[in-house]
Every structure is written in C-alpha cells, then in structure tokens.
Design an enzyme around this catalytic site. Structure first.
Site, PDB file in Angstrom:
ATOM      1  N   HIS A   1       1.498 -10.575  22.067  1.00  0.00           N
ATOM      2  CA  HIS A   1       1.632 -11.388  23.236  1.00  0.00           C
ATOM      3  C   HIS A   1       0.722 -12.546  23.136  1.00  0.00           C
ATOM      4  CE1 HIS A   1      -2.458 -10.742  25.105  1.00  0.00           C
ATOM      5  NE2 HIS A   1      -2.384  -9.539  24.465  1.00  0.00           N
TER       6      HIS A   1
ATOM      7  N   ASP B   1      -8.087 -11.141  21.338  1.00  0.00           N
ATOM      8  CA  ASP B   1      -7.216 -10.603  22.259  1.00  0.00           C
ATOM      9  C   ASP B   1      -6.405 -11.600  22.836  1.00  0.00           C
ATOM     10  OD1 ASP B   1      -5.763  -9.152  23.891  1.00  0.00           O
ATOM     11  OD2 ASP B   1      -7.626  -8.678  24.960  1.00  0.00           O
TER      12      ASP B   1
ATOM     13  N   GLU C   1       1.225 -10.350  29.246  1.00  0.00           N
ATOM     14  CA  GLU C   1       0.796  -9.203  28.732  1.00  0.00           C
ATOM     15  C   GLU C   1      -0.530  -8.670  29.672  1.00  0.00           C
ATOM     16  OE1 GLU C   1      -1.700  -6.123  25.956  1.00  0.00           O
ATOM     17  OE2 GLU C   1      -2.270  -7.740  27.346  1.00  0.00           O
ATOM     18  N   GLU C   2      -1.415  -9.860  29.974  1.00  0.00           N
ATOM     19  CA  GLU C   2      -2.540  -9.262  30.540  1.00  0.00           C
ATOM     20  C   GLU C   2      -2.521  -9.116  32.069  1.00  0.00           C
ATOM     21  OE1 GLU C   2      -5.025  -8.753  28.747  1.00  0.00           O
ATOM     22  OE2 GLU C   2      -5.039  -9.887  26.937  1.00  0.00           O
TER      23      GLU C   2
ATOM     24  N   ASP D   1      -1.702  -6.404  18.454  1.00  0.00           N
ATOM     25  CA  ASP D   1      -2.189  -6.932  19.543  1.00  0.00           C
ATOM     26  C   ASP D   1      -3.534  -7.529  19.038  1.00  0.00           C
ATOM     27  OD1 ASP D   1      -3.001  -7.677  22.162  1.00  0.00           O
ATOM     28  OD2 ASP D   1      -2.177  -6.207  22.946  1.00  0.00           O
TER      29      ASP D   1
ATOM     30  N   HIS E   1     -12.262  -9.622  26.244  1.00  0.00           N
ATOM     31  CA  HIS E   1     -11.842 -10.545  27.538  1.00  0.00           C
ATOM     32  C   HIS E   1     -13.189 -11.208  27.891  1.00  0.00           C
ATOM     33  CE1 HIS E   1      -8.553  -7.447  28.473  1.00  0.00           C
ATOM     34  NE2 HIS E   1      -8.128  -8.327  27.602  1.00  0.00           N
TER      35      HIS E   1
END
Ligand SMILES: *[C@@H]1O[C@H](CO)[C@@H](O)[C@H](O)[C@H]1NC(C)=O
Ligand SMILES: *[C@@H]1O[C@H](CO)[C@@H](O)[C@H](O)[C@H]1NC(C)=O
Ligand SMILES: *[C@@H]1O[C@H](CO)[C@@H](O)[C@H](O)[C@H]1NC(C)=O
Ligand SMILES: *[C@@H]1O[C@H](CO)[C@@H](O)[C@H](O)[C@H]1NC(C)=O
Ligand SMILES: *[C@@H]1O[C@H](CO)[C@@H](O)[C@H](O)[C@H]1NC(C)=O
Ligand SMILES: *[C@@H]1O[C@H](CO)[C@@H](O)[C@H](O)[C@H]1NC(C)=O
Ligand SMILES: *[C@@H]1O[C@H](CO)[C@@H](O)[C@H](O)[C@H]1NC(C)=O
Ligand SMILES: *[C@@H]1O[C@H](CO)[C@@H](O)[C@H](O)[C@H]1NC(C)=O
Ligand SMILES: CC(=O)N[C@H]1CO[C@H](CO)[C@@H](O)[C@@H]1O
Length: 522
Positions: free
Chosen positions: A289, A301, A340-341, A374, A482
């Site tokens: 993504h 990420d 995606e998130e 990912d 994140h």
C-alpha cells in the site's frame, strides 16, 4: 559518478549494515555485486537491489517531510507518492501502467471524541478509549464531524428502530434530537438510514447486554454515504440514558464533539503495472500500500513494502531486457493500493472492480494468486511469513491449501539461506483480505509491528545470525509503528534486504511453476 554511503546503525542497538551505492550501476543490467544468484537460489533475488529500495524509501521520506510529515490518503504527500511511483515505473520499465481513482472518506479522528450527558442538571463526561473494554462509547466509522454548541435532548426509539413504525412512534419525535437505538436484528446501516430519514441530530447505538461479550460498545461501520454523526455505546451507558429519558423532568440530553481529519469524500488512486508479456488470464498480483497513517511518514509501514514492490518490478523489467532470462509464462501485475490505513479501501475497490469486469485480463477469475508485502523493514524485525493455514475462516478450503503452499515456498528460502523465520497468522489487517475472501490463495511477508520479540525468538535468531544479533528482547518489532518516528531511521537494512530477496525468490518460483493453477489449486 555520485557515490554515497549509508550506514544504518538503527536506533543505535541493532545490526550495522553498510553498503555502497553507485548510480552508474543503473546502466549495468546486473551488477557484479548482486550476481550471486546461486547463493540466493534465484536470479531475481540476485538482481533485485537493496540500494534501489533504500533510494525509494529516501524519496518517500523526502515526500513526507515536504508534506507536513505524512503520506496519508487525501494529503499532498499521498499524491506525490503516486507521482513518484508512476514516474519511476515509466522511466525504468516498459510495463503497462494503470491508474484508477475512486472516492473515499477518511474517518481518522483528529482527537478523542467527546460525549457528555446531562441528567437532572448533572453533567458527566463519558469515558473514551480505543480499548473497548474500558470505553463507555466508541467512534463509528463514517460518522460525520459535529460540535454541538449545547446539550440536545435524547429520544429513545421504541423496539429496535428497524422500521418506520418504530421511528414514527418515538416520543418526543426524533427530528432534531439525539436518537438512542438498541442493537438489533437489522443492520446498523439500516438503523442509520432510518435515523437520517427522521432527521436526527445524532445517533447513539447501544449494545444489548444479552451476553458477556455484548456489554461494551460495538465496532460499527456505516455506509460511506452516511451523513449523520454517530457513536456506539456500552450496554450500561445505553441503559442509563434510556432510564434517565423515561422521566421528562431529568431533561436527559447530550453534547457531542467529533472531529475528523477530513470529512469530505476525496479521490484516491490505485496504481498497477503489468508485465507486457505473460498470460493475462493467469495473473500473479503483487501488492503493497502506498499511503501512510496521518501521524507519521510511514517509512516501514508501509513504505518498505511499496519500495520493495517497485524494486522487484524494475528488477523484473531489467531481466526481461536480457536475452538470457526467459520471460515468465504468467503475467505479473504489481499494484500499489491507496488508503489501506483507512480500511483497505484501495484493495477492496480493486477486487470489486475486477468482480464487475468482463474484460479479459481484468476479471477476478484472471487472478491466480496474490502476494502481499506490507511491513518488511522493522527495526527489531522478525522474518515473518504468513501461514496459509490460519486463513481458515476468511476463505474457501481450496485457497487455504494454495496459501499454505506459498508459505512453504517462502519458508524454504529462509531455510536454504540458513536464516531463522516465523510463521505469523493472517488477521484482517492488510490488503490480502479482499483477495482471500474471494477464494484466491495469498501469501506474504511481515517483519512485525507492535508484537514483542520474545526470549525464545531471540535465542533462535541468535543461533542463526550470531550471538547478540537478535535485536531486543521484550521490545516491539517496530517501536515506531504508526508514529512520527517511523522514518528512514526506522529501517533495519539487513532484515529488509533479506525480506526483499525472499520476496523475489517467491515471485520467481511461482512465476516459473509449469502449471501454477493446478499446483496452487490441487
Ligand atoms: C500540518 O499539520 C499541522 C498539525 O497537524 C496542521 O495544523 C496544519 O494545518 C498542516 N498543514 C497543512 C498544509 O496540511
Ligand atoms: C490528489 O490528486 C487528485 C487527482 O488528481 C486530485 O483530485 C486531488 O485534489 C489531489 N489531492 C491533493 C490533496 O492534492
Ligand atoms: C446529581 O448529582 C448529585 C451529586 O452526585 C446527586 O445527589 C443527585 O441525585 C444527582 N441528581 C440526579 C437527578 O441524578
Ligand atoms: C468534561 O469535558 C470538558 C470538555 O472536554 C471539560 O472542559 C470539562 O472540564 C470536563 N469536566 C469534568 C467534570 O471532567
Ligand atoms: C466546539 O465549538 C466551541 C464553540 O462553540 C469551540 O470553543 C470548541 O473549540 C469547538 N471544539 C472543537 C473540538 O472544535
Ligand atoms: C448508502 O450506503 C449503504 C451501504 O453501503 C447502501 O446500502 C445504501 O443503498 C446507500 N444509500 C444511498 C442513498 O446511496
Ligand atoms: C460494480 O457494478 C455495480 C453495478 O453496475 C456498480 O454500482 C458499482 O459501482 C461497480 N463497482 C465498481 C468497483 O466498479
Ligand atoms: C475459525 O473457525 C473454527 C471452526 O469453524 C473456530 O473453531 C475458530 O475459532 C475460528 N477462528 C477464528 C479466528 O475465528
Ligand atoms: C502487515 C502489516 O502489519 N501491515 C500493517 C500496515 O498498516 C495497517 C493499517 O494500520 C496495519 O493494520 C497493518 O498491520
């Protein structure tokens, strides 16, 4: 000639890995340093270049830095990411590039929402937590933003608010008030559509308390087209408000504040790039993504997956230009999913599009398998391989068999390379989900996020990698998951390189299967 030297002493405690990058190497098809294909058991693994993947990550970092520290969908940093991917693919491959846009709404909260109740003049702030067991109320996906300037009275919808009759008989009438509705036989979306029809100021959906796991607030997802603010409530808070509303002298009312990052639907792009050769009715899809979370640049990420995907695509294109490397029987389709998130929107959209399509090569039936990449570069990494057997409840038995075969291919590479590995379970957390649900065998790698590295794992990694090389025990695989610190400093280059090679090996192994379909689906 520009030479540059990258020393990645990650967070000061992990592997040190140093390498050279020479930009002139770009013009050389396969540079000597990488032509150790026998030792990597794969020509593609031998030719995919970690320095290129790191260059992509540096570029993603520059994009995020120039765009307020994020590459989240709907922000300039996301658009610049798409531009970078497409420009790089057009300059370095002859692949067919397809960009498709769809509209989505971001339901990311800017800060915790507020729910205050006023009962008989007593004002209470209710508890919000991302942990449902601690929370009295919870956010609802696709609720709108709202900021009540004062307390608005509650009306309790009789029965369960699944029919017009329930709403018509509400006393006082729901229009302009906050409707309190119990979890019911109909869907939350149906309840919210009736609430909208009856013009509520907001909707509070509460759990029914019929069993121990029906006490806390529920995870609720409304339609993307929803236009009202909503919360889900615990059974006990719902009951308390219902009881209070029974007595008009309480003037039971609530104040609600919900602030979303971006309330309006905005366009999001998916990018796919196809090899010009290979059977399009037997396509291998390889995805990652392209967006980050709002709170950070998203370099591990999931920039690490995106950058690896780009490096594989370019490595395949380069090999296909040589006369010695036989082209694959199957078409490869490299994809970068948007959003995606905020709910795997890009990959779900793509799968829905493929289900609708009647064009040869674009139909879901043309997809033989999907590989998901990912997070690949976690600082305190594991060599995680999705275990196909754990996909059991998300797909058909046939796809489990195929998914596990893919797990074994990945695992065999780590074994041959004398490296440790871990099987990890499929969850619902990434873009493989929509493919798996449709019965397509999937596989992929995952270097870990907020799970800790255990003593056992560390001992095992030490055995293979050398004493003291396992990383940090009882620390998350990615302490910056994140967060704003998920930057270019957050990549373990050694671990990342191995994951890129393992991915390349598996892509090539599947692409070289004489009959991939029967191998996967037998
Ligand atoms: C950058 O982020 C800050 C803090 O989140 C925000 O206040 C500001 O509006 C953002 N600027 C742009 C151009 O998005
Ligand atoms: C991103 O690109 C799309 C499509 O070109 C455009 O409509 C949108 O306004 C852009 N968004 C930002 C934040 O620049
Ligand atoms: C309001 O709070 C006070 C103090 O906690 C309490 O004595 C009173 O009964 C409450 N009134 C109502 C209507 O709940
Ligand atoms: C309740 O929340 C509001 C808004 O966040 C805050 O201003 C107020 O101080 C809080 N009151 C109590 C009693 O915690
Ligand atoms: C809500 O509105 C009030 C003014 O009515 C303002 O003071 C407050 O900052 C707003 N809250 C949010 C989170 O926007
Ligand atoms: C809104 O979305 C829901 C669920 O996605 C759907 O059932 C409904 O038909 C949509 N309504 C409109 C007016 O598009
Ligand atoms: C699939 O087809 C339906 C019906 O024609 C349409 O409403 C929907 O938007 C299409 N979905 C996608 C993702 O193209
Ligand atoms: C999957 O299904 C089996 C039985 O069908 C059940 O025992 C198991 O708990 C389920 N697993 C998950 C993660 O839901
Ligand atoms: C494989 C993986 O961990 N991917 C992560 C990418 O980002 C999503 C959304 O935050 C996470 O849920 C995934 O776990």
């Amino acid at each position: 000639m520009k030479k540059h030297f990258v020393a990645a002493a990650l967070l000061g405690f992990l592997f040190q890995f140093t390498y050279f990058r020479s930009s002139t190497a770009k013009s050389v098809l396969i540079n000597d340093r990488y032509r150790n294909e026998r030792s990597l058991d794969s020509t593609l693994a031998g030719s995919v270049r970690i320095d290129e993947a790191m260059e992509h990550l540096n570029e993603l970092q520059r994009i995020a830095t120039a765009a307020n520290g994020t590459r989240a969908a709907g922000t300039p940093g996301f658009n610049h990411t798409l531009d970078y991917l497409t420009n790089y693919l057009s300059a370095n491959t002859n692949f067919k590039i397809i960009k498709s846009f769809f509209h989505a709404r971001d339901h990311t909260l800017k800060h915790d929402p507020i729910l205050q109740s006023s009962i008989g003049g007593n004002v209470t702030n209710h508890t919000y937590s991302e942990d449902l067991s601690l929370s009295e109320f919870f956010k609802v996906r696709y609720s709108t933003s709202v900021n009540f300037s004062n307390f608005i009275p509650i009306t309790v919808i009789p029965n369960v608010g699944c029919s017009d009759a329930d709403w018509i008989s509400a006393n006082p009438p729901a229009s302009g008030l906050v409707a309190l509705v119990k979890r019911a036989g109909c869907s939350f979306i149906e309840q919210s559509m009736l609430a909208t029809k009856f013009n509520v100021a907001a909707l509070l959906l509460y759990n029914d308390g019929t069993s121990a796991n029906r006490m806390s607030p529920m995870i609720v997802r409304l339609g993307q087209n929803n236009t009202i603010p909503a919360f889900s409530l615990s059974f006990s808070l719902g009951e308390r408000l219902v009881n209070a509303a029974q007595n008009p002298s309480n003037k039971a009312s609530v104040r609600i504040v919900i602030t979303l990052m971006n309330d309006k639907p905005f366009p999001i792009g998916n990018i796919c790039a196809d090899t010009p050769t290979g059977d399009p009715t037997q396509t291998i899809v390889i995805g990652s993504h392209s967006d980050s979370v709002h709170s950070g640049p998203g370099i591990n990420d999931n920039g690490s997956g995106s950058a690896a995907n780009l490096a594989w695509a370019v490595a395949v294109a380069r090999l296909f230009q040589t006369t010695t490397y036989t082209k694959y029987k199957y078409r490869l389709r490299f994809c970068w999913w948007g959003a995606e998130e905020i709910g795997l929107l890009g990959s779900y959209f793509h799968v829905a599009q493929a289900q609708n399509s009647t064009v040869v090569g674009e139909r879901l039936t043309d997809y033989v398998t999907y590989l998901n990449f990912d997070m690949l570069g976690s600082p305190n990494f594991m060599f995680g391989i999705y275990d196909g057997r754990t996909a059991e409840n998300d797909t058909t038995p046939l796809a489990i068999v195929g998914s596990y075969k893919i797990s074994e291919v990945f695992r065999d590479w780590f074994i041959r390379q004398n490296l440790p590995w871990d099987f990890v379970e499929f969850g619902y957390g990434s873009d493989y989900a929509p493919f798996l649900i449709q019965g397509i065998p999937v596989g992929g790698l995952y270097s870990g996020s907020s799970e800790i590295k255990t003593q056992e794992q560390c001992d095992r990694y030490d055995q293979f990698l050398g004493q003291g090389k396992c990383g940090m025990i009882n620390v998350d695989h990615d302490p910056c998951y994140h967060k704003a610190c998920d930057s270019i400093q957050n990549i373990n280059v050694f671990g990342y390189e191995k994951m890129i090679q393992a991915g390349a090996y598996t892509i090539e192994s599947l692409a070289r299967q004489p009959d991939l379909k029967s191998w996967l689906y037998s």
